[in-house]
Design a protein around this motif. Structure first.
Motif, PDB file in Angstrom:
ATOM      1  N   ILE A 285      43.753  36.447  59.245  1.00 17.43           N
ATOM      2  CA  ILE A 285      43.676  36.776  57.822  1.00 17.43           C
ATOM      3  C   ILE A 285      43.368  35.491  57.067  1.00 17.43           C
ATOM      4  N   VAL A 286      42.367  35.556  56.193  1.00 19.33           N
ATOM      5  CA  VAL A 286      41.937  34.386  55.437  1.00 19.33           C
ATOM      6  C   VAL A 286      42.499  34.423  54.023  1.00 19.33           C
ATOM      7  N   ASP A 287      42.272  35.526  53.322  1.00 20.38           N
ATOM      8  CA  ASP A 287      42.682  35.650  51.923  1.00 20.38           C
ATOM      9  C   ASP A 287      43.299  37.011  51.649  1.00 20.38           C
ATOM     10  N   LEU A 288      44.155  37.038  50.634  1.00 23.34           N
ATOM     11  CA  LEU A 288      44.631  38.288  50.051  1.00 23.34           C
ATOM     12  C   LEU A 288      43.763  38.547  48.828  1.00 23.34           C
ATOM     13  N   VAL A 289      43.352  39.776  48.640  1.00 26.58           N
ATOM     14  CA  VAL A 289      42.586  40.177  47.464  1.00 26.58           C
ATOM     15  C   VAL A 289      43.581  40.887  46.547  1.00 26.58           C
ATOM     16  N   VAL A 290      43.814  40.297  45.373  1.00 25.18           N
ATOM     17  CA  VAL A 290      44.905  40.742  44.504  1.00 25.18           C
ATOM     18  C   VAL A 290      44.383  41.104  43.122  1.00 25.18           C
ATOM     19  N   ARG A 291      44.830  42.261  42.625  1.00 28.70           N
ATOM     20  CA  ARG A 291      44.560  42.614  41.222  1.00 28.70           C
ATOM     21  C   ARG A 291      45.616  41.879  40.405  1.00 28.70           C
ATOM     22  N   PRO A 292      45.209  40.910  39.562  1.00 32.73           N
ATOM     23  CA  PRO A 292      46.207  40.100  38.864  1.00 32.73           C
ATOM     24  C   PRO A 292      47.060  40.912  37.897  1.00 32.73           C
ATOM     25  N   ALA A 293      48.317  40.484  37.790  1.00 31.56           N
ATOM     26  CA  ALA A 293      49.236  41.115  36.840  1.00 31.56           C
ATOM     27  C   ALA A 293      48.740  40.848  35.421  1.00 31.56           C
ATOM     28  N   GLU A 294      49.015  41.765  34.533  1.00 25.97           N
ATOM     29  CA  GLU A 294      48.625  41.598  33.146  1.00 25.97           C
ATOM     30  C   GLU A 294      49.280  40.338  32.588  1.00 25.97           C
ATOM     31  N   GLY A 295      48.486  39.524  31.945  1.00 30.33           N
ATOM     32  CA  GLY A 295      49.002  38.302  31.344  1.00 30.33           C
ATOM     33  C   GLY A 295      49.020  37.097  32.272  1.00 30.33           C
ATOM     34  N   LEU A 296      48.670  37.271  33.559  1.00 27.28           N
ATOM     35  CA  LEU A 296      48.641  36.151  34.490  1.00 27.28           C
ATOM     36  C   LEU A 296      47.467  35.240  34.165  1.00 27.28           C
ATOM     37  N   ASP A 297      47.716  33.944  34.065  1.00 29.49           N
ATOM     38  CA  ASP A 297      46.648  32.976  33.854  1.00 29.49           C
ATOM     39  C   ASP A 297      45.927  32.789  35.184  1.00 29.49           C
ATOM     40  N   THR A 298      44.714  33.281  35.271  1.00 28.25           N
ATOM     41  CA  THR A 298      43.955  33.248  36.533  1.00 28.25           C
ATOM     42  C   THR A 298      42.987  32.071  36.610  1.00 28.25           C
ATOM     43  N   ALA A 299      43.055  31.154  35.674  1.00 25.67           N
ATOM     44  CA  ALA A 299      42.085  30.060  35.589  1.00 25.67           C
ATOM     45  C   ALA A 299      42.025  29.206  36.850  1.00 25.67           C
TER      46      ALA A 299
END
Length: 87
Positions: free
Chosen positions: A37-51
């Motif tokens: 497994i290389v990466d998890l693909v995640v739908r970010p939580a509302e308000g999460l700073d994804t920068a």
């Protein structure tokens, strides 16, 4: 009996080691050559700073190396999960 990764991981909540919600696990990226497994693909939580996360469309990618536990939730070290440059 066959087990499929999508069934095992789909819609699990992803939390940081300091108990903050990062988002919901939607899929995983696997290295086809060695099966890791290389990466998890995640739908970010509302308000999460994804920068500081690597992105793929509306999702963030979290390196599997940042995962510390998988039970009812996926627990990740949030500092290791942030990627500053594309891999």
């Amino acid at each position: 009996m066959k087990y499929y990764a999508k069934r095992l991981f789909d819609n699990k909540k992803v939390m940081s080691t300091d108990a903050k919600e990062i988002g919901m696990l939607k899929d995983i990226h696997i290295n086809a050559k060695n099966g890791t497994i290389v990466d998890l693909v995640v739908r970010p939580a509302e308000g999460l700073d994804t920068a500081k996360y690597q992105k793929e469309e509306d999702y963030i990618l979290i390196p599997f190396s940042s995962v510390s536990a998988v039970k009812d939730y996926v627990i990740v070290d949030k500092d290791k999960a942030k990627v500053f440059t594309a891999r």
